[in-house]
Design an enzyme around this catalytic site. Structure first.
Site, short mmCIF file in Angstrom:
data_model
loop_
_atom_site.label_atom_id
_atom_site.label_comp_id
_atom_site.label_asym_id
_atom_site.label_seq_id
_atom_site.Cartn_x
_atom_site.Cartn_y
_atom_site.Cartn_z
N ARG A 182 28.07 59.32 62.10
CA ARG A 182 28.20 60.23 63.24
C ARG A 182 27.10 59.97 64.27
O ARG A 182 27.35 59.97 65.47
CB ARG A 182 28.14 61.70 62.78
CG ARG A 182 29.38 62.15 62.01
CD ARG A 182 29.31 63.62 61.67
NE ARG A 182 29.44 64.47 62.85
CZ ARG A 182 29.18 65.78 62.87
NH1 ARG A 182 28.76 66.38 61.76
NH2 ARG A 182 29.35 66.49 63.96
N CYS A 238 21.14 68.79 64.61
CA CYS A 238 22.30 68.26 63.88
C CYS A 238 23.51 68.51 64.76
O CYS A 238 23.42 68.42 65.98
CB CYS A 238 22.43 68.89 62.50
SG CYS A 238 22.57 70.69 62.53
#
Length: 274
Positions: A182, A238
């Site tokens: 990611r 995050c």
């Protein structure tokens, strides 16, 4: 007062299940199925544990900007914490989940952000409790009378403007806590745009624990952050300020006490790119 523990074992908790100064909180959750955690809790949980929901209790409702899991309204959360018997500065809160601390660490960080340091994570989480053969139940505990007075630490968090201003500074480390693919933009299952904030380095939150959900040894926690010990400032993010708290927990164990959270994370950052 004894030194505050950051992590406790299933045996430690089992010995203190009936201690009025200990409140246990079940934080199980699944992003893809928001009802799942509470359903699991209703079926079986650590005796006496209360349930706090990531999206209903530990986050505010999302808007166009601010990320998928904005920090909760502190007064609403304080009311909830009071109703499960938490007294500011006194009660020891033990949080657990079954996701390698992904959601329990959010509660750990929130409590400390609101001035309550007496909070620990259950090593091994729900799976460890079950594996060790400790008792479970499906009884919902009655509300308790606590007294939680929030005392937020505003310098523990940063917003997008601060990240923009500091991300290119050589003395600042901007740390992305998501999976490597990611971070690299190879996969994005949740947010509309793949990639990472320019200048960020990557340390996936799962490195803090092993596959069974137990914390890695202290030496490993220290090794994870050895390259950043000299930074003037560490900003951790995050996807939406949840799993970043696992890395912040690890940093606390490793002796780094000044790292900050960008709660909006990638979901806030990329909301300005669409």
């Amino acid at each position: 007062m004894e030194k505050i523990q950051c992590v406790v074992s299933p045996y430690w908790l089992w010995e203190r299940l009936h201690d009025p100064q200990v409140v246990v909180v079940d934080c199980r959750f699944q992003l893809a199925n928001p009802q799942w955690g509470y359903q699991q809790y209703l079926a079986s949980h650590v005796p006496g544990a209360y349930y706090l929901d990531l999206e209903k209790d530990l986050s505010a409702s999302p808007n166009k900007h601010g990320g998928r899991h904005p920090l909760p309204d502190r007064d609403l959360l304080a009311q909830k914490l009071t109703s499960i018997g938490i007294v500011s500065g006194e009660t020891l809160v033990v949080a657990y989940d079954d996701s390698r601390f992904a959601f329990a660490a959010r509660l750990w960080w929130l409590l400390r952000y609101l001035g309550h340091d007496r909070v620990a994570l259950l090593d091994g989480g729900w799976q460890g409790w079950i594996a060790d053969g400790y008792p479970v139940c499906d009884a919902i505990p009655a509300p308790k009378s606590g007294n939680f007075a929030p005392n937020p630490q505003p310098d523990w968090i940063v917003d997008i403007e601060t990240v923009k201003a500091k991300k290119d500074s050589p003395s600042v480390v901007l740390l992305d806590s998501r999976d490597g693919d990611r971070y690299r933009g190879e996969r994005e299952p949740i947010d509309p745009i793949a990639g990472h904030i320019p200048g960020a380095v990557n340390s996936p939150w799962q490195l803090v624990s092993n596959e069974r959900g137990y914390l890695q040894p202290l030496s490993r926690q220290q090794q994870l952050w050895a390259d950043y010990q000299q930074a003037e400032e560490i900003i951790v993010y995050c996807g939406s300020g949840v799993t970043a708290c696992v890395n912040l927990f690890s940093m606390e164990l490793a002796g780094i006490h000044t790292a900050k959270l960008y709660p909006g994370g990638w979901s806030d950052w990329c909301s300005y790119l669409t």
